[in-house]
Scaffold this motif. Structure first.
Motif: not given
Length: 305
Positions: A85-89, A130-137
């Motif tokens: 999801t972060v990568t797509r953004t 929440t942790a996974w998206t934070m880490q990627a962002a």
């Protein structure tokens, strides 16, 4: 096309990812951010055909209004999908300036009654997602040198309640995770905070049972959105904080330590006999970090020889 109210905070050209952004509170955040000029990536569960169509229609409507909005289906409770999801953004808009971790799932039940699967579901979506998206962002934000992250806590996670152990355990951990991530990224212009909302949504129901006098309109998501928008904005300079938001009121939630009682020869009987003083909240300290605990440990005077 921005329709931000005169004098309000604008997001022109900024890229914001909102998880769970096609329904409930996230839908309000996505709308308001897009209308404030942000390029918004709306994350939503693929679900069934009706759910996918609803998310697609929502995003299409915002784009027809002249805003810049894209849609990324994915379950943040699955690590690969959360990261994608972060990568797509970033692939779509070139960067990610702010992340609003709104996606969540309500799992109820007392500890003595819930299953491991129920615990795992709540932790995977509410905490690990929440942790996974934070880490990627954060990988992108640290390279950029700036970023804002808004995590979603809950009043029950801060103050407790019966009958919702899986949800409360995960949401309580979000507060601590936010503090930790904020401290770990204080060397860069990255602010990470928590919002604790009370509003009507699929997960937020039953308020009239708690207080029949509550005005349903005051619990609309539009009263929460300004707090989230501030926390996601570059003007926000605080980090590691938690803000309660409900009905147009904003307040700080924090962990405090009372003045307490001390004795050089402390006994269990001392604790029992001075419990009222120990629990007395008329004097308290809101610590900025865990290090400040040590400032309140009594010191034994050093003898001068």
């Amino acid at each position: 096309m921005s329709v931000t109210a005169p004098g309000d905070l604008g997001f022109e050209g900024r890229v914001v990812l909102v998880t769970g952004g096609a329904s409930g509170l996230g839908r309000q955040y996505s709308e308001d951010l897009a209308r404030a000029g942000a390029h918004v990536m709306v994350n939503a569960l693929a679900g069934d055909a009706d759910r996918r169509h609803e998310a697609e229609s929502f995003v299409d409507a915002l784009n027809r209004e002249g805003h810049t909005v894209a849609l990324a289906f994915g379950d943040v409770g699955i690590e690969q999908e959360a990261v994608c999801t972060v990568t797509r953004t970033v692939e779509t808009f070139g960067r990610v300036d702010a992340l609003v971790n709104n996606a969540g799932v309500g799992v109820t039940g007392a500890l003595q009654d819930v299953t491991t699967d129920q615990l795992r579901t709540s932790l995977e979506v509410n905490l690990l997602g929440t942790a996974w998206t934070m880490q990627a962002a954060l990988e992108h934000m640290r390279t950029q040198g700036h970023g804002r992250i808004v995590n979603t806590g809950s009043g029950v996670g801060a103050f407790g309640a019966p009958g919702a152990f899986p949800y409360i355990a995960a949401k309580a951990a979000v507060f601590g995770m936010t503090l930790s991530a904020a401290a770990d990224n204080a060397d860069v212009d990255i602010c990470i905070n928590t919002v604790s909302p009370i509003a009507y949504s699929a997960m937020g129901t039953g308020f009239t049972r708690i207080d029949p006098a509550l005005d349903e309109d005051r619990l609309h998501a539009r009263h929460i959105s300004p707090v989230v928008m501030y926390l996601a904005h570059e003007r926000c300079s605080m980090t590691g904080q938690a803000l309660h938001a409900a009905g147009g009121r904003v307040a700080r939630i924090f962990t405090a330590m009372t003045g307490g009682y001390s004795s050089e020869a402390l006994t269990a009987t001392d604790v029992a006999e001075h419990l009222e003083q120990i629990r007395d909240a008329s004097t308290y300290f809101a610590l900025a970090n865990s290090r400040e605990q040590y400032d309140h440990i009594p010191r034994t005077p050093r003898s001068i020889s």
